[in-house]
Design a protein around this motif. Structure first.
Motif, PDB file in Angstrom:
ATOM      1  N   GLY A   1       0.851  -1.587  -0.167  1.00  0.00           N
ATOM      2  CA  GLY A   1       0.427   0.168   0.286  1.00  0.00           C
ATOM      3  C   GLY A   1       0.695   0.915  -0.087  1.00  0.00           C
ATOM      4  O   GLY A   1      -0.104   1.859  -0.459  1.00  0.00           O
ATOM      5  N   GLY A   2       2.022   0.776   0.337  1.00  0.00           N
ATOM      6  CA  GLY A   2       2.887   2.566   0.007  1.00  0.00           C
ATOM      7  C   GLY A   2       2.490   3.413  -1.504  1.00  0.00           C
ATOM      8  O   GLY A   2       2.806   2.267  -2.370  1.00  0.00           O
ATOM      9  N   GLY A   3       3.441   4.143  -0.963  1.00  0.00           N
ATOM     10  CA  GLY A   3       3.960   5.567  -2.591  1.00  0.00           C
ATOM     11  C   GLY A   3       3.924   6.243  -2.575  1.00  0.00           C
ATOM     12  O   GLY A   3       3.954   6.943  -1.458  1.00  0.00           O
ATOM     13  N   SER A   4       3.438   6.543  -3.756  1.00  0.00           N
ATOM     14  CA  SER A   4       3.975   8.841  -3.808  1.00  0.00           C
ATOM     15  C   SER A   4       2.828   8.420  -3.290  1.00  0.00           C
ATOM     16  O   SER A   4       1.603   8.148  -4.351  1.00  0.00           O
TER      17      SER A   4
ATOM     18  N   LEU B   1      -3.404   6.775   1.684  1.00  0.00           N
ATOM     19  CA  LEU B   1      -2.611   6.623   1.742  1.00  0.00           C
ATOM     20  C   LEU B   1      -3.097   5.023   2.522  1.00  0.00           C
ATOM     21  O   LEU B   1      -3.878   5.707   3.746  1.00  0.00           O
ATOM     22  N   ARG B   2      -3.670   4.012   1.997  1.00  0.00           N
ATOM     23  CA  ARG B   2      -3.790   2.897   3.387  1.00  0.00           C
ATOM     24  C   ARG B   2      -2.978   2.107   3.124  1.00  0.00           C
ATOM     25  O   ARG B   2      -2.305   1.554   1.626  1.00  0.00           O
ATOM     26  N   LEU B   3      -2.379   1.379   4.266  1.00  0.00           N
ATOM     27  CA  LEU B   3      -1.113   0.603   4.218  1.00  0.00           C
ATOM     28  C   LEU B   3      -2.016  -0.916   4.715  1.00  0.00           C
ATOM     29  O   LEU B   3      -3.096  -0.440   4.992  1.00  0.00           O
TER      30      LEU B   3
ATOM     31  N   THR C   1       6.673  11.299   4.820  1.00  0.00           N
ATOM     32  CA  THR C   1       7.777  10.316   4.357  1.00  0.00           C
ATOM     33  C   THR C   1       8.943   9.987   5.012  1.00  0.00           C
ATOM     34  O   THR C   1       9.317   9.892   5.446  1.00  0.00           O
ATOM     35  N   ALA C   2       8.474   8.230   4.536  1.00  0.00           N
ATOM     36  CA  ALA C   2       9.351   7.108   5.398  1.00  0.00           C
ATOM     37  C   ALA C   2       9.308   5.826   4.859  1.00  0.00           C
ATOM     38  O   ALA C   2       8.327   5.432   4.834  1.00  0.00           O
ATOM     39  N   MET C   3       9.356   4.856   5.752  1.00  0.00           N
ATOM     40  CA  MET C   3       9.517   3.747   5.182  1.00  0.00           C
ATOM     41  C   MET C   3       8.720   2.993   6.266  1.00  0.00           C
ATOM     42  O   MET C   3       8.901   3.835   8.042  1.00  0.00           O
TER      43      MET C   3
ATOM     44  N   GLN D   1       7.537   2.601   1.659  1.00  0.00           N
ATOM     45  CA  GLN D   1       8.185   3.206   1.385  1.00  0.00           C
ATOM     46  C   GLN D   1       6.282   3.883   1.062  1.00  0.00           C
ATOM     47  O   GLN D   1       6.142   3.653   0.519  1.00  0.00           O
ATOM     48  N   VAL D   2       7.000   5.172   2.220  1.00  0.00           N
ATOM     49  CA  VAL D   2       5.443   6.310   1.608  1.00  0.00           C
ATOM     50  C   VAL D   2       6.447   7.155   1.496  1.00  0.00           C
ATOM     51  O   VAL D   2       7.333   7.843   2.107  1.00  0.00           O
ATOM     52  N   THR D   3       6.141   8.235   0.196  1.00  0.00           N
ATOM     53  CA  THR D   3       6.578   9.315  -0.260  1.00  0.00           C
ATOM     54  C   THR D   3       5.851  10.318  -0.365  1.00  0.00           C
ATOM     55  O   THR D   3       4.398   9.508  -0.868  1.00  0.00           O
ATOM     56  N   VAL D   4       5.826  11.489   0.587  1.00  0.00           N
ATOM     57  CA  VAL D   4       4.713  12.562   0.600  1.00  0.00           C
ATOM     58  C   VAL D   4       5.624  13.947  -0.666  1.00  0.00           C
ATOM     59  O   VAL D   4       6.485  14.526   0.813  1.00  0.00           O
TER      60      VAL D   4
END
Length: 125
Positions: free
Chosen positions: A8-11, A18-20, A92-94, A120-123
């Motif tokens: 579910g991570g992404g940019s 987002l939903r993990l 933003t983080a893992m 990974q989540v990138t905002v």
């Protein structure tokens, strides 16, 4: 042996959502356990984001995510979710999923025995 798999991570742009998801693919059944989401940004220590105790659904949230993130469980699917709304660049983080047998709500990373590989989540602002 518990094995956790996150997805579910992404940019996403700031303000987005987002939903993990984290599934325990081993299907191991604890009688009492805790699950949690932690994150680690480059150059920073791993920190707890949200944790949940499956017996009474009690939860812990880091102050930085209160009111924006929600942790939830689907016991039938051995899955824990993290709904993240109003995302900020500092999110933003893992992101890592973790699990542990427990008798009360656990909130610290050293208390968790099983860990996923991370997503990974990138905002972007």
């Amino acid at each position: 042996q518990v094995r956790l798999v996150e997805s579910g991570g992404g940019s996403v742009q700031a303000g987005g959502a987002l939903r993990l998801s984290c599934v325990d693919v081993s299907g191991y059944a604890y009688s009492r356990y805790c699950m949690g989401w932690f994150r680690q940004a480059p150059g920073k220590e791993r920190e707890a984001v949200a944790t949940i105790y499956t017996v009474d659904d009690s939860t812990y949230y880091a102050d930085s995510v209160k009111g924006r993130f929600t942790i939830s469980l689907d016991n039938a699917k051995n899955t824990v979710y993290l709904q993240m709304n109003s995302l900020k660049s500092e999110d933003t983080a893992m992101y890592y999923c973790a699990a542990a047998g427990c008798d009360w709500l656990l909130r610290y990373s050293y208390e968790y025995r099983y860990w996923g590989q991370g997503t990974q989540v990138t905002v972007s602002s």
